[in-house]
Design an enzyme around this catalytic site. Structure first.
Site, PDB file in Angstrom:
ATOM      1  N   SER A 128      30.130  39.009  36.585  1.00 40.87           N
ATOM      2  CA  SER A 128      30.517  39.039  34.628  1.00 40.87           C
ATOM      3  C   SER A 128      29.783  38.805  33.707  1.00 40.87           C
ATOM      4  CB  SER A 128      31.336  37.285  34.427  1.00 40.87           C
ATOM      5  OG  SER A 128      31.669  37.281  33.629  1.00 40.87           O
ATOM      6  N   TYR A 141      30.158  28.154  34.073  1.00 41.14           N
ATOM      7  CA  TYR A 141      31.138  29.327  34.240  1.00 41.14           C
ATOM      8  C   TYR A 141      29.112  30.638  34.103  1.00 41.14           C
ATOM      9  CZ  TYR A 141      32.886  33.644  34.833  1.00 41.14           C
ATOM     10  OH  TYR A 141      33.825  35.330  34.486  1.00 41.14           O
ATOM     11  N   LYS A 145      28.080  32.875  37.789  1.00 40.59           N
ATOM     12  CA  LYS A 145      28.284  33.413  38.441  1.00 40.59           C
ATOM     13  C   LYS A 145      26.223  33.932  37.996  1.00 40.59           C
ATOM     14  CE  LYS A 145      32.802  34.673  37.878  1.00 40.59           C
ATOM     15  NZ  LYS A 145      33.275  35.247  39.009  1.00 40.59           N
ATOM     16  N   THR A 176      43.367  41.854  30.385  1.00 40.37           N
ATOM     17  CA  THR A 176      44.522  40.553  31.473  1.00 40.37           C
ATOM     18  C   THR A 176      45.799  39.810  30.579  1.00 40.37           C
ATOM     19  OG1 THR A 176      42.927  38.811  32.158  1.00 40.37           O
ATOM     20  CG2 THR A 176      42.911  40.746  33.243  1.00 40.37           C
TER      21      THR A 176
END
Length: 244
Positions: A128, A141, A145, A176
């Site tokens: 990411s 997160y 990543k 998405t």
């Protein structure tokens, strides 16, 4: 001849979003694709497994090899994101984020290596932009990543002489279903969408199929001299300085 004829691929988290587009792209180019996630998949042969568990990851790889006799491509796409600062996050939630985003890929790679040696296979990890920077409240997160990017380089270094390549893609804001639902939940979805356009030099958010196209290239023979790299797919977002 399609690039992935006589090729077997595993895509974790391939049931939806970016993972689904990756699986479709590989299949369209000739690969026999299996998706791995906790739930079933109505589009591809799938294996229900918890990849953050060593036994789950090993059984998923073993089942694919038992059914096909080989493994050529591993795409580690499954992931999660929980908004919280370090101060507000419990140790349990921190560990769960790292288990899915970092330990899961590690376990899948470990289970797959013996088979990828035989086929001189490839690994593509879905990292990411937040492994390179961070949005507010994304401590776990971003950390997971960034760790996945580091794991990508380590695998490339440790196993390159065995004919195994490992690269990662680092998507930015991708259109998405999950992100569309998030936008629609906001007080002013149209203004948010306009702001997303403004932070990208190309003037829009990305498409999952654009990420899939890069993943397919990195998994293919055309990329045979590329390994240990992290490729941003961000419409120029990280290249653009903010206005004063």
């Amino acid at each position: 001849m399609k690039r992935f004829e006589n090729t077997v691929a595993i895509v974790t988290g391939g049931r939806s979003g970016i993972g689904r587009e990756i699986a479709l792209r590989l299949q369209d180019e000739g690969a026999e694709v299996f998706t791995v996630q906790r739930s079933g998949d109505d589009r591809f042969p799938s294996i229900s497994a918890d990849i953050s568990d060593a036994a789950g990851a090993q059984s998923a790889v073993d089942e694919v090899v038992a059914r096909t006799g080989r493994l050529d491509v591993l795409v580690n796409n499954a992931g999660m994101m929980q908004e919280s600062t370090v101060e507000d996050m419990s140790v349990e939630d921190w560990n769960r984020n790292l288990a899915v985003n970092l330990t899961g890929p590690f376990l899948m790679i470990r289970a797959a290596l013996e088979h990828l040696r035989t086929t001189h296979g490839t690994i593509v990890n879905v990292g990411s932009l937040e492994g390179l920077g961070s949005n507010p409240g994304h401590a776990a997160y971003s950390a997971s990543k960034a760790g996945l990017h580091g794991l990508t380089r380590a695998i490339a270094v440790d196993h390159g002489d065995e004919g195994i390549r490992c690269n990662a893609v680092a998507p930015g804001w991708i259109d998405t279903e999950l992100n569309r639902e998030f936008i629609e939940s906001l007080a002013d979805p149209q203004e948010f969408s306009r702001e997303i356009g403004r932070i990208h030099p190309v003037g829009r958010s990305g498409k999952a199929e654009e990420v899939a196209a890069l993943v397919a290239f990195l998994a293919a023979d055309e990329a045979s001299f590329i390994t240990g790299q992290i490729y941003s797919v961000d419409g120029g977002r990280m290249a653009q300085l903010s206005l004063p």
